[in-house]
Design a protein around this motif. Structure first.
Motif, PDB file in Angstrom:
ATOM      1  N   ASP A 249      -5.845  -8.222 -19.259  1.00  0.00           N
ATOM      2  CA  ASP A 249      -6.856  -7.547 -18.453  1.00  0.00           C
ATOM      3  C   ASP A 249      -6.608  -6.044 -18.583  1.00  0.00           C
ATOM      4  N   VAL A 250      -7.493  -5.234 -18.012  1.00  0.00           N
ATOM      5  CA  VAL A 250      -7.251  -3.792 -17.974  1.00  0.00           C
ATOM      6  C   VAL A 250      -7.400  -3.300 -16.549  1.00  0.00           C
ATOM      7  N   ALA A 251      -6.643  -2.252 -16.256  1.00  0.00           N
ATOM      8  CA  ALA A 251      -6.760  -1.560 -14.974  1.00  0.00           C
ATOM      9  C   ALA A 251      -6.901  -0.080 -15.266  1.00  0.00           C
ATOM     10  N   THR A 252      -7.904   0.532 -14.670  1.00  0.00           N
ATOM     11  CA  THR A 252      -8.078   1.982 -14.761  1.00  0.00           C
ATOM     12  C   THR A 252      -7.939   2.577 -13.370  1.00  0.00           C
ATOM     13  N   VAL A 253      -7.713   3.885 -13.339  1.00  0.00           N
ATOM     14  CA  VAL A 253      -7.673   4.580 -12.060  1.00  0.00           C
ATOM     15  C   VAL A 253      -8.630   5.760 -12.139  1.00  0.00           C
ATOM     16  N   GLY A 254      -9.466   5.899 -11.102  1.00  0.00           N
ATOM     17  CA  GLY A 254     -10.512   6.900 -11.094  1.00  0.00           C
ATOM     18  C   GLY A 254     -10.106   8.164 -10.360  1.00  0.00           C
ATOM     19  N   ALA A 255     -10.076   9.281 -11.090  1.00  0.00           N
ATOM     20  CA  ALA A 255      -9.706  10.545 -10.464  1.00  0.00           C
ATOM     21  C   ALA A 255     -10.720  10.979  -9.420  1.00  0.00           C
ATOM     22  N   LEU A 256     -11.978  10.568  -9.576  1.00  0.00           N
ATOM     23  CA  LEU A 256     -13.028  10.983  -8.658  1.00  0.00           C
ATOM     24  C   LEU A 256     -13.206  10.020  -7.493  1.00  0.00           C
ATOM     25  N   THR A 257     -12.840   8.762  -7.689  1.00  0.00           N
ATOM     26  CA  THR A 257     -13.050   7.747  -6.654  1.00  0.00           C
ATOM     27  C   THR A 257     -11.797   7.435  -5.853  1.00  0.00           C
ATOM     28  N   GLY A 258     -10.628   7.714  -6.405  1.00  0.00           N
ATOM     29  CA  GLY A 258      -9.388   7.309  -5.749  1.00  0.00           C
ATOM     30  C   GLY A 258      -9.190   5.806  -5.772  1.00  0.00           C
ATOM     31  N   LYS A 259      -9.793   5.130  -6.747  1.00  0.00           N
ATOM     32  CA  LYS A 259      -9.750   3.672  -6.812  1.00  0.00           C
ATOM     33  C   LYS A 259      -9.079   3.195  -8.101  1.00  0.00           C
TER      34      LYS A 259
END
Length: 364
Positions: A249-259
């Motif tokens: 699977d992949v996991a990303t982290v959003g600098a704009l969403t904090g998610k």
């Protein structure tokens, strides 16, 4: 025995945020000085003493700082080594087959990858530069063509490409191919996403709000494998089997969403279910590994706006608990995990871009 209220209050005031309370995975961080504006860090044994050392990329200093591990989780200064302009990412492997760990650096300001060959004693030769696409924001080392020798790939944020450089085994990278991906690629992860036993590349496209997939055609050549939506501004990506189905699977982290956004992988190279989790303020990087030793993969995120690292514990079914926050220096830019004191437990290392330090968390 009844505990007086005043004692309970005193205990709470001694640790007002609860950051280092009992039962947490990590204790207090220890900070070590680096160069100016550290952007990324990697752990490896650079001097062949069987203890992990640290290599830190310093963007403003245009250098790699080597911190020599003592084997007990503490570090001493080793050396500073020059890079190209604006170094922002680092990868390590034995690029010339001599048994010593070498370093590759993505130089965003000079559109190059700098390769520094290790002597095996914690010191390095002068850099060897290889051109890539415009404004490389990330570099990763992996055997992409199946010849047993490490290759390199860079995410080029200035021209929306990924450069693949095939290693010759002597430290050189003479064959380069660029592939178009989404808008402003900034991070890469390698895994076999379509079950053909070949390493593929997942790309975090910051401005595109997506993950682009490059599927391996054999021999280190790639084809586009589709684009998959994430939250806004994915700044970092990790690939791992979070739900135990033997499919990455992949996991990303959003600098704009904090998610944190988790996309479930399928055997066909597509991504299905999406789940979002809170991380922290202005996340900057993500890493995935088993931090609590329960056999399930967890996630750690550095939060540049919150001055913290968030730990999300995996449940083994693709779901996560948390986040649990640990506070560090100013503007943490990257996080990685490694066993730094030889106890078999994974510790955390965080670069603090504005504090000019790395924070080391030793697992309890």
């Amino acid at each position: 025995m009844r505990i007086p209220v005043i004692l309970l209050l005193a205990a709470m005031l001694a640790c007002p945020t609860g950051v280092y309370a009992a039962g947490r995975l990590f204790g207090n961080p220890v900070d070590y000085p680096t160069g100016v504006r550290p952007r990324a860090v990697v752990a490896a044994d650079f001097n062949n003493d069987r203890a992990n050392d640290l290599a830190v990329i310093n963007e403003t200093s245009q250098s790699v700082s080597i911190l020599i591990g003592r084997g007990d989780g503490t570090f001493g200064f080793g050396s500073d080594n020059g890079t190209g302009r604006g170094p922002v990412s680092i990868a390590v492997a034995d690029f010339d087959g001599d048994g010593a760990v070498d370093i590759a650096v993505a130089d965003k300001g000079s559109d190059t990858v700098s390769v520094l060959m290790g002597y095996g004693n914690g010191k390095f030769r002068g850099k060897w530069d290889f051109s890539v696409g415009k404004k490389p924001a990330f570099v990763i080392a992996a055997d992409l063509d199946g010849d047993g020798r490490p290759d390199l790939a860079t995410a080029n944020s200035g021209d929306n490409t990924v450069s693949v450089l095939i290693g010759s085994g002597d430290g050189a990278f003479n064959l380069r191919q660029d592939y178009e991906v989404g808008k402003q690629p900034v991070s890469l992860a390698v895994a076999d996403f379509n079950s053909d036993r070949l390493p593929d590349i997942a790309v975090a496209d910051y401005s595109g709000g997506s993950v682009s997939l490059l599927l391996n055609n054999t021999g280190g050549a790639f084809r586009q494998g589709g684009s998959f939506k994430t939250g806004s501004g994915p700044v970092s990506i990790a690939a791992a089997d979070f739900d135990g189905d033997r499919q990455p699977d992949v996991a990303t982290v959003g600098a704009l969403t904090g998610k944190v956004t988790v996309l479930r992988g399928t055997p066909t190279g597509r991504f299905g279910d999406r789940q979002d989790y809170d991380a922290g303020r202005a996340p900057s990087a993500i890493t995935a590994t088993d931090l609590d030793r329960d056999g399930n993969l967890d996630i750690a995120v550095s939060n540049s706006g919150g001055g913290s690292v968030s730990v999300l514990l995996g449940m083994g079914n693709g779901m996560f608990q948390g986040p649990d926050e640990y506070y560090v220096g100013t503007s943490p830019s990257y996080v990685t995990a490694a066993d730094l004191n030889g106890d078999g437990l994974l510790d955390l290392v965080v670069t603090n871009a504005q504090s000019n330090t790395v924070s080391v968390f030793i697992s309890r």
